[in-house]
Design a protein around this motif. Structure first.
Motif, PDB file in Angstrom:
ATOM      1  N   UNK A 179     -14.438  21.122 -38.326  1.00 47.70           N
ATOM      2  CA  UNK A 179     -14.688  22.356 -37.570  1.00 47.70           C
ATOM      3  C   UNK A 179     -13.613  23.398 -37.866  1.00 47.70           C
ATOM      4  N   UNK A 180     -12.371  22.976 -37.944  1.00 44.41           N
ATOM      5  CA  UNK A 180     -11.281  23.914 -38.226  1.00 44.41           C
ATOM      6  C   UNK A 180     -11.461  24.576 -39.588  1.00 44.41           C
ATOM      7  N   UNK A 181     -11.771  23.779 -40.610  1.00 44.38           N
ATOM      8  CA  UNK A 181     -11.968  24.338 -41.947  1.00 44.38           C
ATOM      9  C   UNK A 181     -13.187  25.257 -41.981  1.00 44.38           C
ATOM     10  N   UNK A 182     -14.225  24.900 -41.226  1.00 45.02           N
ATOM     11  CA  UNK A 182     -15.431  25.735 -41.193  1.00 45.02           C
ATOM     12  C   UNK A 182     -15.148  27.087 -40.536  1.00 45.02           C
ATOM     13  N   UNK A 183     -14.410  27.078 -39.439  1.00 42.71           N
ATOM     14  CA  UNK A 183     -14.054  28.331 -38.769  1.00 42.71           C
ATOM     15  C   UNK A 183     -13.170  29.201 -39.662  1.00 42.71           C
ATOM     16  N   UNK A 185     -13.159  29.212 -42.901  1.00 48.73           N
ATOM     17  CA  UNK A 185     -13.943  29.710 -44.034  1.00 48.73           C
ATOM     18  C   UNK A 185     -14.829  30.880 -43.633  1.00 48.73           C
ATOM     19  N   UNK A 186     -15.461  30.782 -42.478  1.00 50.14           N
ATOM     20  CA  UNK A 186     -16.402  31.816 -42.042  1.00 50.14           C
ATOM     21  C   UNK A 186     -15.732  32.967 -41.304  1.00 50.14           C
ATOM     22  N   UNK A 187     -14.532  32.750 -40.801  1.00 53.01           N
ATOM     23  CA  UNK A 187     -13.867  33.787 -40.031  1.00 53.01           C
ATOM     24  C   UNK A 187     -14.394  33.926 -38.614  1.00 53.01           C
ATOM     25  N   UNK A 188     -15.159  32.962 -38.167  1.00 52.33           N
ATOM     26  CA  UNK A 188     -15.715  32.990 -36.816  1.00 52.33           C
ATOM     27  C   UNK A 188     -14.671  32.477 -35.829  1.00 52.33           C
ATOM     28  N   UNK A 189     -14.551  33.171 -34.704  1.00 56.26           N
ATOM     29  CA  UNK A 189     -13.628  32.756 -33.658  1.00 56.26           C
ATOM     30  C   UNK A 189     -14.308  31.724 -32.754  1.00 56.26           C
ATOM     31  N   UNK A 190     -13.579  30.738 -32.252  1.00 61.33           N
ATOM     32  CA  UNK A 190     -14.193  29.703 -31.404  1.00 61.33           C
ATOM     33  C   UNK A 190     -14.946  30.263 -30.201  1.00 61.33           C
ATOM     34  N   UNK A 191     -14.457  31.349 -29.611  1.00 53.82           N
ATOM     35  CA  UNK A 191     -15.106  31.901 -28.424  1.00 53.82           C
ATOM     36  C   UNK A 191     -16.372  32.663 -28.763  1.00 53.82           C
ATOM     37  N   UNK A 192     -16.643  32.857 -30.053  1.00 50.23           N
ATOM     38  CA  UNK A 192     -17.882  33.505 -30.476  1.00 50.23           C
ATOM     39  C   UNK A 192     -19.035  32.523 -30.598  1.00 50.23           C
ATOM     40  N   UNK A 193     -18.749  31.240 -30.555  1.00 45.97           N
ATOM     41  CA  UNK A 193     -19.784  30.223 -30.744  1.00 45.97           C
ATOM     42  C   UNK A 193     -20.612  30.100 -29.470  1.00 45.97           C
ATOM     43  N   UNK A 194     -21.933  30.159 -29.622  1.00 45.00           N
ATOM     44  CA  UNK A 194     -22.817  30.098 -28.462  1.00 45.00           C
ATOM     45  C   UNK A 194     -23.340  28.707 -28.163  1.00 45.00           C
ATOM     46  N   UNK A 195     -23.523  27.892 -29.180  1.00 42.72           N
ATOM     47  CA  UNK A 195     -24.077  26.544 -29.001  1.00 42.72           C
ATOM     48  C   UNK A 195     -23.327  25.581 -29.903  1.00 42.72           C
ATOM     49  N   UNK A 196     -23.032  24.416 -29.399  1.00 43.99           N
ATOM     50  CA  UNK A 196     -22.435  23.356 -30.215  1.00 43.99           C
ATOM     51  C   UNK A 196     -23.200  22.059 -29.955  1.00 43.99           C
ATOM     52  N   UNK A 197     -23.537  21.359 -31.034  1.00 45.73           N
ATOM     53  CA  UNK A 197     -24.316  20.115 -30.943  1.00 45.73           C
ATOM     54  C   UNK A 197     -23.571  19.034 -31.710  1.00 45.73           C
ATOM     55  N   UNK A 198     -23.363  17.900 -31.079  1.00 45.70           N
ATOM     56  CA  UNK A 198     -22.788  16.737 -31.760  1.00 45.70           C
ATOM     57  C   UNK A 198     -23.821  15.622 -31.770  1.00 45.70           C
ATOM     58  N   UNK A 199     -23.797  14.827 -32.825  1.00 43.96           N
ATOM     59  CA  UNK A 199     -24.778  13.764 -32.986  1.00 43.96           C
ATOM     60  C   UNK A 199     -24.081  12.526 -33.527  1.00 43.96           C
ATOM     61  N   UNK A 216     -10.909  21.304 -27.323  1.00 43.61           N
ATOM     62  CA  UNK A 216      -9.845  21.338 -28.337  1.00 43.61           C
ATOM     63  C   UNK A 216      -9.701  22.731 -28.943  1.00 43.61           C
ATOM     64  N   UNK A 217     -10.825  23.399 -29.195  1.00 40.01           N
ATOM     65  CA  UNK A 217     -10.783  24.713 -29.833  1.00 40.01           C
ATOM     66  C   UNK A 217     -10.855  25.865 -28.828  1.00 40.01           C
ATOM     67  N   UNK A 218     -10.784  25.549 -27.525  1.00 41.44           N
ATOM     68  CA  UNK A 218     -10.749  26.563 -26.475  1.00 41.44           C
ATOM     69  C   UNK A 218     -11.956  27.507 -26.576  1.00 41.44           C
ATOM     70  N   UNK A 219     -13.144  26.912 -26.690  1.00 44.19           N
ATOM     71  CA  UNK A 219     -14.351  27.723 -26.743  1.00 44.19           C
ATOM     72  C   UNK A 219     -14.690  28.279 -25.367  1.00 44.19           C
TER      73      UNK A 219
END
Length: 240
Positions: A179-183, A185-199, A216-219
């Protein structure tokens, strides 16, 4: 036992039930739009016919000189219904989903284990008989896993560390890094994420895996989180 009537073809052997279910689901999901399209088309044709015959122009002239007539009311109703149909179709259409980017966790080389090494590790547990060991070794060698396969330390240590703590450490190491590397790479801030799904196929804890990533990422507290766990071999993208 009820015999098959030869007068009718038997489709049960040629058509998979899953495709029938998929078609039925698609029909139910888009049923409203499929019903609205013919209505909108008929209204457009009716208005076009009235325009070609000059009825709309005559109705407008009559409306300017006298009170509204029934035909003018009908034209207004048709336009209103057509507009309502178009708005409904726009609201009901599915929003496109795009894959902006993705990231896979690359484990360190210390996690690599060969098939022969894993056979020795399983044998060292003393939990399986010779027949079981031979069977598991045969499955392992036919599974497509090579000698460059990665496995977490909890499964390669002797004895194995099959504890909740070790499983959570494995999850946090993999998920947090990906997740850290993905954020980044994309420049997206954790608080900008609207939905998170784990499987997860087996691991299911409290707090959930999705909540662990959020904390962990203070979303944002408004972020929707869904934790799919305990799905076994059904876990994966198709489950999401």
């Amino acid at each position: 036992m009820v015999g098959h009537n030869s007068a009718y073809p038997d489709y049960t052997g040629s058509v998979a039930l899953k495709y029938v279910k998929r078609g039925y689901t698609t029909l139910c999901r888009h049923g409203v739009i499929l019903l609205l399209v013919p209505v909108a088309a008929s209204l457009v044709l009716e208005l076009g016919n009235m325009y070609q015959l000059g009825e709309l122009t005559r109705l407008w002239e009559v409306a300017k000189q006298t009170d509204l007539t029934f035909n003018l009311v009908s034209a207004i109703v048709c336009c209103s219904v057509l507009l309502g149909v178009l708005v409904t179709m726009f609201l009901l259409q599915q929003r496109p989903v795009y894959l902006v980017d993705y990231h896979c966790y690359r484990a360190p080389d210390s996690w690599k284990v060969t098939r022969a090494q894993f056979d020795q590790i399983v044998s060292a547990t003393k939990d399986f008989g010779e027949d079981s060991l031979q069977f598991m070794s045969k499955v392992l060698h036919r599974s497509g896993l090579g000698d460059e396969t990665y496995a977490p330390p909890s499964l390669t240590n002797v004895p194995m560390d099959l504890t909740m703590s070790a499983a959570r450490t494995e999850f946090e190491t993999i998920a947090f890094s990906a997740v850290k590397d993905l954020l980044n790479t994309t420049g997206v801030q954790p608080r900008q994420i609207g939905i998170i799904i784990t499987n997860s196929s087996l691991f299911n804890t409290t707090p959930s895996l999705s909540a662990t990533i959020m904390n962990h990422f203070k979303m944002s507290s408004k972020t929707l989180n869904y934790n799919l766990a305990g799905m076994g071999c059904s876990a994966g993208v198709i489950a999401i």
